[in-house]
Structures are given as C-alpha cells and as structure tokens.
Scaffold this motif. Structure first.
Motif, PDB file in Angstrom:
ATOM      1  N   SER A 249       0.846  -1.186   0.000  1.00 54.62           N
ATOM      2  CA  SER A 249       0.000   0.000   0.000  1.00 54.62           C
ATOM      3  C   SER A 249       0.887   1.243   0.000  1.00 54.62           C
ATOM      4  CB  SER A 249      -0.924   0.016   1.233  1.00 54.62           C
ATOM      5  OG  SER A 249      -1.668   1.220   1.282  1.00 54.62           O
TER       6      SER A 249
ATOM      7  N   ARG B  93      -6.566  -6.951   8.264  1.00 57.19           N
ATOM      8  CA  ARG B  93      -5.681  -7.824   7.501  1.00 57.19           C
ATOM      9  C   ARG B  93      -5.485  -9.165   8.203  1.00 57.19           C
ATOM     10  NH1 ARG B  93      -1.906  -5.359   3.669  1.00 57.19           N
ATOM     11  NH2 ARG B  93      -2.613  -3.256   3.177  1.00 57.19           N
TER      12      ARG B  93
ATOM     13  N   HIS C  93      -6.750  -0.498  13.161  1.00 63.47           N
ATOM     14  CA  HIS C  93      -7.925  -1.116  12.524  1.00 63.47           C
ATOM     15  C   HIS C  93      -7.529  -1.846  11.247  1.00 63.47           C
ATOM     16  CE1 HIS C  93     -12.107  -1.674  11.505  1.00 63.47           C
ATOM     17  NE2 HIS C  93     -11.935  -1.071  10.345  1.00 63.47           N
ATOM     18  N   GLU C  94      -6.620  -1.274  10.475  1.00 64.64           N
ATOM     19  CA  GLU C  94      -6.189  -1.915   9.238  1.00 64.64           C
ATOM     20  C   GLU C  94      -5.434  -3.213   9.523  1.00 64.64           C
ATOM     21  OE1 GLU C  94      -5.654  -2.495   5.168  1.00 64.64           O
ATOM     22  OE2 GLU C  94      -6.947  -1.099   6.252  1.00 64.64           O
TER      23      GLU C  94
END
Length: 978
Positions: A362, A384, A379-380
């Motif tokens: 990313s 994942r 949160h990401e």
C-alpha cells in the motif's frame, strides 16, 4: 671624592626608576633598567653585589620592560677641570643589537623549518577522507551560502579587548596559596578533634577518618573497620548508581538532540535543499530481500536462513507492548485477555525524518504522531489479520509486512508471532495450539534468527510455556535474548526479591540466553502514551531495589537498552551470515538455469506474470477479431440458429393446428392469432437468447481455435476461465427486446410476395423444414417399432416385445389412414376401442395410451408427406396467388405462412447483427478487459490457471535471481558502510 658623589647620584637615579616601574614585582638587576645607568659604575654603592643577579621567571601580564618611559636625568654639574671617563655605550648598544638580529633571524629560520617538517609529518599521518566525503551532507559544504562568516568576524572583539579579559594570575596564585594554608590548618584541627572524641563516631564518619586507628584494642578496631567498610561499599554503590543515571540522562539528552538535528537535515533534504540522491537504507534493502522470500513458493529448495528478530512469548505476556516501545508508537490492536495477534507481523524499523508507518502493498502513510492515524493503522492491521485467517481457523501463517520509520529508531527487522497458549478456549479452532507451535517453530528453527523471549514477570515462572519451546529450539542460548516484562508488578507482588534475580539470571528456567533484560511496559492502561511509559519506566528503575541492591545492572533495564542490544545483535548476525546465504543462492541459481537450458532450450524464461501478460494480449486480439466478422456471416448464423430454436414451435403450435381447418379463411385467422401471441410473449426473448449464444459461440471459436505452431496450450485454462467469467458478467441490453418486438410484429403482418423468386424461396424453405421434420419423425417411428427386416437379416438384430406391440399398432393405424386420408389429427374414443379390440383378436394386448403415442407419430408422418406433395403442387401457384386464388381449387396459404416466417427471420437476424456489431461486441470486449484486470490482481487465480513444470521453473528462476541481486546490493552497501 667627586667619583663617590657621581656614583651616589647614579644610584639615586636607578632607585627612582625601580620605584616608579609599573607592574614589576621583586628586585630587578640594575643593568636592565636604563641605558644611561648601564654606563655608570656601581661598585662604590654599598649594596652592590658583584655576582650576576638571578633572573626571575614569574609571569607579569600586560607589562614589558621595553615599554618603561625614559626619564630625563639631571646630573650634578662637574667641576672645572674635570675630564669625565669616556664610555662608548652607543657603539656597544649597536653591536649588541646587531648580534640580537642574527640570533632572531636564525631562530626564525630554524623554527620555521622545524614547524614545516612537523606539519608534513602530521599531514602524512592523517588519512585521506576524500572517499568519505559523501557521508557529510552537502549542506555542510554549502554552509557559506547560509552563514555570513565575514559579518561574524567583524562582530568578534579584537586582540586588545581580549587582553583586558585575561585574569591576573599572580592574584590567583596568592589566593590558592592562602586557601591551601587554610585547609592544611583545618585538617590538622579536625584530626585533633576526632582523636579526642568518642570512637563510636567513627562508624558514621566518611572518608579516611572512618579507618583511623583507635585505642580500644584490636577487636573493637576490627569491628569498626568492618562496619565502616560495609557502609563505604553502600555509599560507593549509591554513588555509582547516581553516576550511571546521570550519564544515562546525558546520553539520552544528546541522543534526543542528535535525533532532532538528523530530523532537520532529512526534512531539508525532502524540501529540495539537499539535492544529493539518497541511497536506499541498509535496513530497507534487507527488508525487501525478506519480503521476496516470504512471497516465494513453498516448494523452494534453498532454505531461508537470513536473520530476523523473532518475538515469542506466552499470550498476554507483553510481546506487543515491548515491540511498540521499540517502535515508539502504539501500532498494534489491543484487547484485554483476548488473542489479538492472529498472524505474524513483520515490522521493519528504519530511521527517517517523520514518524510514519506503511504497508508493503500500500502507498498510504500513517502519521504515528496523530491519534486518528494510529487508530486507523490498528484497525487496518486487525482487518488484515482477520482476512488472512481462513474460515474455521483462529490463526494464520501468512505474514503482514509493515514498515515503520522515524527519527532515532534502531534499524532491525522484527516478527511478532501469535502468543503461545496452554489451553484452547471456546471460540477457537481445535488445532489452534498446534498451529501456533508450528508457526513459532518455523521461525525459530532458522539458525540465524534472534529469539526475543518475552516472559511475564507478574505471574509464576512455573506457568511459562514459551521457555520450554525456546530451550528446545536454542538449547545453548547462543541467539536468545530473555526479557522479563511487568517488573514493577513483580517487585510489588513477589515476596522474595531474590526470585526476580533468579528469573533474570535464568536459574529458574532450563533455557540459556545471550542476555537478560528487565523492562516496564506501562501501568496497564492502553491509553498511555509512549513518552508517559518511558518516564514511568525510568522513574521506577531509579527508585527500584533491584538496582540499589545490585540484583540488576544498569545496562539490563529499560526498553531503550534492550532495543540497542537487540539491534547490535541483529546486525552482528547479519554480517556473519549474509554472505554465506548469498553463496547458497548463487548455487541454486546455477542449478535452475542448467535445468531450463536442458528442458526448454528454445523458449524464453517467462514467469507467471509475464506469461499472463502474453496471454492477455492474445485474448484481447481475439476479442478484437470479433469486430472483423462480416455482416453476411453474422446474419447467416443468426438466421439459422433462430430457426432451429423456433422451428418446433412454428410447426407444432402454429402450422399443424391451422392446417386442420377446413378452409383458407379459418387457416389465416388461426395463423394470425397464434403469430400475434407468439410475438408478444416468446419470440423477442428467444431471438435475444439466440444472439447471445451466437456471440458466445463465435467468441469461444476464436479463443479455442488452434494457432498452428504458435499455439501454446499453457494458456488454455486461462482462456477458458476468462471466457466463462466474461460471459457470466455480460448482459444484453434490456431495451433490445422491446425494439425487436415491434420489428418482428411488422414483419409477420406483411403477406405480400412481390415476385416469383420470393415465392420459390418460400417453397424451398417450406420443403426443407418439412423434410427435416419428416426425417425426425421417421427416426422416432423406427426407434418405436425396432429394426425392419433388412436390418434384422443383415445386422442380426431383433425387436423387443414392446417394439413388436408398437409395430402391430402402427400397422392397424396405417390401415385406418388408408381408408380415410383426410382423417383429423386426433383419434376418437370409439376408434381407439376398435383398434384395441382388433389387436386383442390377434393376441396383442395394448394400452390406450400406447395407441395414442403411436398414432401421433403415424399421423405426423402422413401429414408431412401430404404437405410435401401439396408444396410440389404450389410451385406453379404464384400466378393464382397474384389473383388471390380466384377460379382455382389450389390454395397455397401454407406457403405464404412460411414466407412470412422466413422474412421475419431475415429481418430479425439483420437487427440482431446490428446490435452485436454496434453494442454487444464492444461491451463484451470491455468485460474481457475487466476480467483480465481482476485476474492480474488475483495471485491465487493466476497460480491456479497458469500451471506446469515450465511455469514453476521460470518462477523459481526469477525469484532466485531477484533475491541474489538484492542480496549482492545489500552486501555491497554493507561493505561500504564498514
């Protein structure tokens, strides 16, 4: 007498000069006072000494004998007749000055030569730093552009002002002498007081007075000396601890200042001030190598033995907190007692101007100084992790790669693993414990991996699971670093502090380690900042008994010291093992290249992505070829396919019912009604289906058509998958059916045949349709009654019992049709009874439903033969058609029906062809491109569709080359840094 008077006058002059000399201390020789006085003899003076006076070396600032003012001497006038003694002092002065000139000149020449020789020696000893010029930022060489040194030079004071600031060293010497005398006297007085005082006071006296002998005998003296030694050791330990903490603070302050300066330099570089192209950092290059290895296939033969820092520990032992302290940011999801680390997270720490984090796949940067970005990053990571975990599992071996940059971060690669558990709780998969053990062992069995073993200090050491696992993987402790977390809770809860020391020293565990560390990761509040945790940790260890009692050393505490030690160990391991790993990759590359040359000597080494791009171009070329199909070809295919689809309905539901009518008027009325119903409900939809199927068939034909020698069967699976997915996504335009319905209705309403050619074409179309139906009917009857006598005799075939019954029934029904050739299409009930009784009289038992089924096929054959005979009669009927069959017994309304159907098919085919070429082919091409783009981003799809030994060998070869190139670049940069 006059000579005595002259000498006395000269002595008075010299004494006056000595009295008025400023800044001159002590007694000076008279020969150095004045030129005039040197020409006068002083031997008559009573205080004159014949020996040469001793030169004083006391330093006299801001004074020089050459600056003394010359006084005009008033000598007593000589008497008349006196002849003074001649002294040629000017000549002697000139001679001495000339001699002094040669001395000064010689000294200057000799001193200059010596200085030049010394300078050359020093210059040869200094190494050539021109090769290391790149280390110094360009801003240093360009500092003249930003700082005005001339302005600074003018602002500095001159030498005269500086001389006024020099202190009077004579006064300082006198003050030091007085201070020395004072302390000497005070020391004697204190010694006398202590000797006269009580000996018990010696226990609390510091310094050497504590060890002074007393008059109370040898035993008491030994006791006092022992107690004093213990107190002195305690005092020295406290002093040492304070000194260590003091220098630790100084070191942290200097590091903080260095961090800020480096941050400013890097920020200026980002803004364009520093135009030198920055090289990629060592840790980033090393991390790229590990990323390539992590993406490699499991069938890879060469084992990955590159160093990493593997963070293992029991669940909720503080692994993530330690990693966050090293990264200086709260970047991981948190939960109270819940398993949050569900897959390995590889964190690459490197230095940068801004404290940011980004994922490998990313481009988004998370600013770790902002709480919103921190929450988004956590949160990401959680998303994942849950995405990596497959259905029915709790943890996953798939690695999440995260890069963290910031000023002052230690460069290293850490892998945070899921916490080791002892019991599988509700909500977890049954194999969770075994999966975590296998993941941990897979990372720790790397002989060059550094194991960071995290142990919770607030729980009993006997409850630890991870220490047994680590001792199995590294029994000699050559690459293990033991970390005890939550030491503040351990010191508060553990009754015996020695137990903590035993834990730190590894005496309670079977494992061994390179180093042992104790850290504090906060007060247990998830909202604490990293700075607050650092302050709390420093304050705790400053007041902790563990340091005061020497259970722990200063370098064994704080996460700062831990990160420095881990970083040093990591880079030491990298330098020792990276070249050996590079050699193993070179050997693997040679083996793979040799295998490719032997198996595929005439093919290029295309990996999976390159093969996909090649297949993608071929597929797009084949889609474009659809637009090159001629309109005639489209219309022929569409018309034929549409008739095959609707022929059964036309003959069975329209023609046969209308043909049962008695006159032409009823026939035409029945046909019009049925055609209108068919057009309104079914015909447009059937036409669109036929067009869509035709497009699919043509697309499939182009996709699967062999290309001769250029055809590569390795793309067959991919092409088939692209075709199916594109067809699945494609939808025909919804407005096509409405427009098509109007066109078809208008075409079927037209009954006018303009010329004989159209009439003949309609008859030909009708004959083909009826003959095809008759052929199908004959085949159905043959299957019903079995083989005839020729096949039975030639091919030795027999009829079954059911076929015999059908044959007898068919013969009986044919007799009925011969008697009445205009029999209607359906049998009456009395006729069925008659046929059944006739068959029973011959010994054949038959069911009424069997009679109806047999009649249907027999009557159809009879009707189709009659229609074909009528069609032959209508070949000459175009003249009667033009006269509307007036004065003629011939009626050819069925020919007109088939002409209407044929014209409708032609017009429908033309309309569908226009929709295909103008709209649908382009939409299909767009769908194909979208499918290819989706497949290009789906690695699993490409892995599934592009398979085979050739693909796998090319893939391995590409990966090994990429790894070797990156390793070579990393090794070169590592040598340059050395």
């Amino acid at each position: 007498m006059w000579r005595l008077r002259r000498a006395a006058v000269a002595c008075e002059v010299c004494q006056a000069l000595v009295k008025h000399s400023c800044g001159v201390k002590g007694r000076l020789p008279l020969q150095k006072l004045h030129l005039v006085s040197r020409s006068i003899s002083h031997w008559h003076h009573p205080t004159l000494k014949l020996q040469r006076p001793q030169i004083r070396t006391s330093f006299q600032p801001l004074s020089s004998l050459t600056n003394l003012p010359l006084r005009k001497l008033k000598l007593s006038p000589a008497k008349y007749g006196y002849q003074p003694r001649r002294h040629f002092w000017p000549a002697r002065l000139a001679a001495r000055l000339l001699k002094l000139r040669y001395i000064v000149l010689g000294s200057a020449v000799g001193g200059g030569y010596t200085a030049k020789k010394t300078f050359d020696q020093w210059k040869d000893m200094i190494p050539d730093l021109s090769d290391y010029k790149w280390i110094v930022p360009d801003i240093v060489w360009e500092i003249d552009d930003y700082i005005d040194f001339e302005k600074i030079r003018n602002a500095l004071p001159n030498s005269e002002d500086l001389t006024k600031l020099v202190p009077d060293f004579d006064k300082i010497v006198e003050s030091l002498s007085l201070l020395k005398d004072f302390f000497t006297t005070g020391h004697k007085l204190v010694s006398e007081i202590i000797e006269a005082s009580d000996p018990l006071l010696l226990l609390g006296s510091p310094g050497e007075t504590a060890f002074r002998a007393t008059d109370h005998g040898p035993e008491s003296d030994k006791h006092y000396r022992k107690v004093s030694d213990k107190e002195k050791i305690d005092q020295l330990q406290e002093e040492l601890l304070r000194t260590q903490l003091k220098y630790q603070r100084i070191l942290e302050r200097l590091e903080k200042e260095n961090k800020e300066l480096r941050k400013l330099v890097l920020q200026k570089d980002d803004k364009g001030i520093h135009h030198r192209k920055l090289k990629k950092s060592l840790i980033d290059m090393y991390s790229e190598v590990l990323d390539v290895l992590s993406d490699y296939d499991a069938s890879y033969n060469t084992q990955d033995h590159l160093p990493r820092v593997v963070v293992v520990g029991d669940q909720s032992a503080g692994k993530t907190s330690v990693l966050e302290m090293i990264a200086q940011a709260r970047i991981f999801p948190r939960g109270s007692g819940e398993m949050m680390t569900r897959s390995p997270v590889k964190v690459t720490l490197s230095e940068g101007p801004h404290h940011v984090a980004l994922f490998k796949d990313s481009s988004r940067e998370f600013d770790l100084t902002k709480e919103e970005d921190l929450a988004a990053l956590r949160h990401e990571i959680e998303i994942r992790m849950r995405k990596n975990v497959k259905d029915g599992a709790t943890v996953s071996p798939e690695t999440i790669s995260l890069n963290v940059k910031g000023p002052g971060l230690q460069r290293m690669v850490l892998v945070d693993l899921p916490g080791v558990i002892n019991t599988v709780t509700s909500g977890m998969a049954p194999d969770t414990k075994e999966t975590i053990f296998s993941i941990s062992k897979a990372y720790m069995q790397n002989p060059n991996a550094i194991i960071l073993c995290i142990q919770d200090g607030s729980v009993d050491a006997e409850r630890s699971i991870v220490t047994d696992l680590v001792s199995q993987m590294d029994p000699h402790g050559r690459r293990t670093i033991f970390v005890l977390t939550k030491v503040d809770l351990a010191e508060k809860n553990v009754a015996s502090p020695n137990r903590i020391q035993q834990i730190i020293e590894g005496k309670l565990f079977p494992m061994k380690a390179l180093g042992y560390f104790a850290v504090v990761t906060g007060k247990g509040n998830s909202s604490e900042s990293i700075e607050a945790i650092k302050e709390y940790e420093e304050e705790f260890f400053q007041n902790s008994k563990l340091l005061k009692t020497s259970m722990l050393k200063a370098h064994q505490v704080t996460t700062r010291n831990l990160s420095l030690a881990v970083s040093d160990c990591f880079w030491k391991m990298v330098r020792e093992s990276v070249e050996q790993q590079a050699d193993s990759f070179k050997a693997t590359r040679f083996n793979l290249e040799t295998e490719w040359k032997n198996n595929y000597p005439r093919l290029r080494e295309l990996d999976r992505n390159e093969l996909f791009e090649k297949a993608k171009n071929e597929i797009l070329d084949e889609v474009i070829s659809l637009s090159q199909v001629t309109p005639k070809h489209w219309e022929e295919i569409l018309q034929q396919s549409l008739w095959e689809r609707v022929s059964t309905h036309v003959i069975e539901n329209i023609y046969l019912p209308a043909a049962q009518t008695m006159n032409s008027g009823t026939f035409n009325t029945t046909v019009d009604i049925k055609l209108k119903q068919w057009t309104d409900k079914q015909l447009p939809n059937r036409a669109v289906e036929v067009a869509w199927e035709t497009l699919q068939d043509e697309f499939s034909r182009f996709m699967t058509e062999p290309k001769g020698k250029e055809h590569d069967d390795i793309f067959d699976k991919l092409k088939e998958a692209v075709k199916e997915e594109s067809i699945k996504r494609h939808k025909w335009n919804d407005f096509a059916e409405d427009s098509l319905r109007v066109i078809q209705h208008n075409a079927l309403e037209d009954r006018s045949i303009s010329d004989k050619q159209q009439w003949d074409a309609a008859i030909y179309f009708m004959e083909e349709a009826l003959q095809a139906r008759l052929k199908d009917t004959e085949s159905a009857i043959e299957n019903m009654i079995g083989p005839d006598w020729k096949k039975r005799w030639l091919y030795w075939k027999n009829r079954t019992q059911e076929q015999c019954v059908h044959n007898e029934t068919k013969s009986e029904l044919e007799k009925m049709l011969k008697c009445n050739e205009e029999h209607p299409a359906y049998l009456a009930s009395d006729e069925i009874t008659t046929v059944r009784k006739n068959l029973e009289s011959r010994g054949v038992e038959v069911d009424p439903s069997l009679i109806k089924d047999t009649w249907h096929q027999v009557y159809r054959r009879h009707f189709l033969k009659t229609a074909l005979n009528h069609c032959n009669l209508c070949r000459r009927g175009f003249y009667y058609y033009q006269r509307h069959f007036v004065d003629s017994e011939l009626e050819c309304n069925d020919v007109v029906l088939f002409w209407r159907i044929q014209r409708m098919l032609a017009i429908t085919a033309n309309t569908l062809r226009q929709q295909l070429t103008n709209t649908e082919v382009r939409r299909l091409e767009k769908n194909v491109k979208e499918v290819l783009e989706d497949f290009a981003e789906d690695g699993e799809k490409k892995l599934k569709l592009l398979t085979g030994k050739r693909v796998q060998l090319a893939e391995d070869l590409k990966k090994v080359r990429e790894i070797q190139e990156k390793l070579d670049a990393f090794i070169e940069a590592l040598h340059q840094e050395k």
